[in-house]
Design a protein around this motif. Sequence first.
Motif, PDB file in Angstrom:
ATOM      1  N   TYR A   6       0.814  -1.211   0.000  1.00 47.08           N
ATOM      2  CA  TYR A   6       0.000   0.000   0.000  1.00 47.08           C
ATOM      3  C   TYR A   6       0.847   1.260   0.000  1.00 47.08           C
ATOM      4  O   TYR A   6       0.352   2.353  -0.232  1.00 47.08           O
ATOM      5  CB  TYR A   6      -0.975   0.006   1.183  1.00 47.08           C
ATOM      6  CG  TYR A   6      -0.312   0.130   2.529  1.00 47.08           C
ATOM      7  CD1 TYR A   6      -0.215   1.363   3.158  1.00 47.08           C
ATOM      8  CD2 TYR A   6       0.220  -0.982   3.169  1.00 47.08           C
ATOM      9  CE1 TYR A   6       0.398   1.485   4.391  1.00 47.08           C
ATOM     10  CE2 TYR A   6       0.827  -0.874   4.394  1.00 47.08           C
ATOM     11  CZ  TYR A   6       0.915   0.365   4.997  1.00 47.08           C
ATOM     12  OH  TYR A   6       1.525   0.480   6.223  1.00 47.08           O
ATOM     13  N   ARG A   7       2.150   1.150   0.247  1.00 43.56           N
ATOM     14  CA  ARG A   7       3.056   2.297   0.226  1.00 43.56           C
ATOM     15  C   ARG A   7       4.194   2.028  -0.756  1.00 43.56           C
ATOM     16  O   ARG A   7       4.598   0.889  -0.957  1.00 43.56           O
ATOM     17  CB  ARG A   7       3.665   2.528   1.614  1.00 43.56           C
ATOM     18  CG  ARG A   7       2.654   3.002   2.635  1.00 43.56           C
ATOM     19  CD  ARG A   7       3.275   3.191   3.968  1.00 43.56           C
ATOM     20  NE  ARG A   7       3.790   4.546   4.106  1.00 43.56           N
ATOM     21  CZ  ARG A   7       4.242   5.039   5.247  1.00 43.56           C
ATOM     22  NH1 ARG A   7       4.294   4.286   6.328  1.00 43.56           N
ATOM     23  NH2 ARG A   7       4.680   6.262   5.309  1.00 43.56           N
ATOM     24  N   ALA A   8       4.709   3.115  -1.291  1.00 47.07           N
ATOM     25  CA  ALA A   8       5.851   2.992  -2.200  1.00 47.07           C
ATOM     26  C   ALA A   8       7.064   2.499  -1.409  1.00 47.07           C
ATOM     27  O   ALA A   8       7.196   2.782  -0.211  1.00 47.07           O
ATOM     28  CB  ALA A   8       6.154   4.340  -2.828  1.00 47.07           C
ATOM     29  N   PRO A   9       7.956   1.746  -2.044  1.00 44.13           N
ATOM     30  CA  PRO A   9       9.153   1.284  -1.338  1.00 44.13           C
ATOM     31  C   PRO A   9      10.055   2.456  -0.954  1.00 44.13           C
ATOM     32  O   PRO A   9      10.018   3.514  -1.578  1.00 44.13           O
ATOM     33  CB  PRO A   9       9.847   0.371  -2.344  1.00 44.13           C
ATOM     34  CG  PRO A   9       9.251   0.679  -3.663  1.00 44.13           C
ATOM     35  CD  PRO A   9       7.912   1.292  -3.420  1.00 44.13           C
ATOM     36  N   ASP A  14      16.942   7.302   0.978  1.00 44.14           N
ATOM     37  CA  ASP A  14      15.797   7.955   1.611  1.00 44.14           C
ATOM     38  C   ASP A  14      15.721   7.568   3.085  1.00 44.14           C
ATOM     39  O   ASP A  14      16.267   6.551   3.505  1.00 44.14           O
ATOM     40  CB  ASP A  14      14.490   7.547   0.932  1.00 44.14           C
ATOM     41  CG  ASP A  14      14.337   8.132  -0.460  1.00 44.14           C
ATOM     42  OD1 ASP A  14      15.124   9.030  -0.817  1.00 44.14           O
ATOM     43  OD2 ASP A  14      13.430   7.681  -1.178  1.00 44.14           O
ATOM     44  N   VAL A  15      15.017   8.379   3.864  1.00 43.36           N
ATOM     45  CA  VAL A  15      14.831   8.101   5.293  1.00 43.36           C
ATOM     46  C   VAL A  15      13.894   6.911   5.453  1.00 43.36           C
ATOM     47  O   VAL A  15      12.823   6.864   4.852  1.00 43.36           O
ATOM     48  CB  VAL A  15      14.247   9.329   6.022  1.00 43.36           C
ATOM     49  CG1 VAL A  15      13.905   9.003   7.467  1.00 43.36           C
ATOM     50  CG2 VAL A  15      15.223  10.499   5.954  1.00 43.36           C
ATOM     51  N   MET A  16      14.298   5.953   6.271  1.00 50.54           N
ATOM     52  CA  MET A  16      13.457   4.793   6.573  1.00 50.54           C
ATOM     53  C   MET A  16      12.253   5.262   7.373  1.00 50.54           C
ATOM     54  O   MET A  16      12.393   5.987   8.350  1.00 50.54           O
ATOM     55  CB  MET A  16      14.265   3.773   7.378  1.00 50.54           C
ATOM     56  CG  MET A  16      13.529   2.509   7.640  1.00 50.54           C
ATOM     57  SD  MET A  16      13.243   1.668   6.103  1.00 50.54           S
ATOM     58  CE  MET A  16      12.883   0.064   6.664  1.00 50.54           C
ATOM     59  N   GLY A  40       5.666  10.076  17.073  1.00 52.02           N
ATOM     60  CA  GLY A  40       4.920   9.893  15.843  1.00 52.02           C
ATOM     61  C   GLY A  40       5.806   9.393  14.719  1.00 52.02           C
ATOM     62  O   GLY A  40       6.880   8.834  14.944  1.00 52.02           O
ATOM     63  N   GLU A  41       5.355   9.629  13.503  1.00 53.71           N
ATOM     64  CA  GLU A  41       6.038   9.159  12.293  1.00 53.71           C
ATOM     65  C   GLU A  41       7.197  10.105  11.974  1.00 53.71           C
ATOM     66  O   GLU A  41       7.118  10.944  11.086  1.00 53.71           O
ATOM     67  CB  GLU A  41       5.038   9.111  11.138  1.00 53.71           C
ATOM     68  CG  GLU A  41       5.557   8.525   9.862  1.00 53.71           C
ATOM     69  CD  GLU A  41       5.571   7.012   9.830  1.00 53.71           C
ATOM     70  OE1 GLU A  41       6.333   6.460   9.033  1.00 53.71           O
ATOM     71  OE2 GLU A  41       4.828   6.389  10.601  1.00 53.71           O
ATOM     72  N   LEU A  42       8.298   9.983  12.730  1.00 51.43           N
ATOM     73  CA  LEU A  42       9.463  10.853  12.554  1.00 51.43           C
ATOM     74  C   LEU A  42      10.498  10.260  11.610  1.00 51.43           C
ATOM     75  O   LEU A  42      11.390  10.957  11.147  1.00 51.43           O
ATOM     76  CB  LEU A  42      10.120  11.128  13.918  1.00 51.43           C
ATOM     77  CG  LEU A  42       9.248  11.887  14.922  1.00 51.43           C
ATOM     78  CD1 LEU A  42       9.883  11.864  16.309  1.00 51.43           C
ATOM     79  CD2 LEU A  42       9.017  13.304  14.464  1.00 51.43           C
ATOM     80  N   GLY A  43      10.426   8.967  11.367  1.00 52.86           N
ATOM     81  CA  GLY A  43      11.422   8.314  10.528  1.00 52.86           C
ATOM     82  C   GLY A  43      12.683   8.002  11.323  1.00 52.86           C
ATOM     83  O   GLY A  43      12.856   8.458  12.447  1.00 52.86           O
ATOM     84  N   TRP A  44      13.558   7.211  10.728  1.00 55.14           N
ATOM     85  CA  TRP A  44      14.812   6.821  11.382  1.00 55.14           C
ATOM     86  C   TRP A  44      15.878   7.811  10.961  1.00 55.14           C
ATOM     87  O   TRP A  44      16.565   7.630   9.954  1.00 55.14           O
ATOM     88  CB  TRP A  44      15.204   5.422  10.984  1.00 55.14           C
ATOM     89  CG  TRP A  44      14.274   4.354  11.462  1.00 55.14           C
ATOM     90  CD1 TRP A  44      13.042   4.514  12.026  1.00 55.14           C
ATOM     91  CD2 TRP A  44      14.504   2.956  11.404  1.00 55.14           C
ATOM     92  NE1 TRP A  44      12.492   3.297  12.312  1.00 55.14           N
ATOM     93  CE2 TRP A  44      13.374   2.312  11.942  1.00 55.14           C
ATOM     94  CE3 TRP A  44      15.543   2.174  10.941  1.00 55.14           C
ATOM     95  CZ2 TRP A  44      13.260   0.944  12.037  1.00 55.14           C
ATOM     96  CZ3 TRP A  44      15.430   0.807  11.026  1.00 55.14           C
ATOM     97  CH2 TRP A  44      14.308   0.202  11.584  1.00 55.14           C
TER      98      TRP A  44
END
Length: 78
Positions: A6-9, A14-16, A40-44
């Motif tokens: 459902y999401r692009a790879p 790019d940030v994980m 929240g959705e901050l990424g790695w």
Amino acid sequence: MPSRNYRAPVGLGDVMRGGGVGEVVASNAPALPVGTHVYGELGWQGYAIGTSEGLYGIHPYHPASNPAACSACSVPPA
């Protein structure tokens, strides 16, 4: 081999994507003043930069309300 999702790879370099905790170190958003602890959705990544509308799913919290999150972001409970 790529599979349907459902999401692009995540692209190379790019940030994980992923959840995280942090502290606001600079802000122009009244709802998120400097020093606010957020999750929240901050990424790695070391820092996340965006607008108050551009950081989807970022929520403030009081560090004493969640000791597990506090230890993850190296902030001792108040």
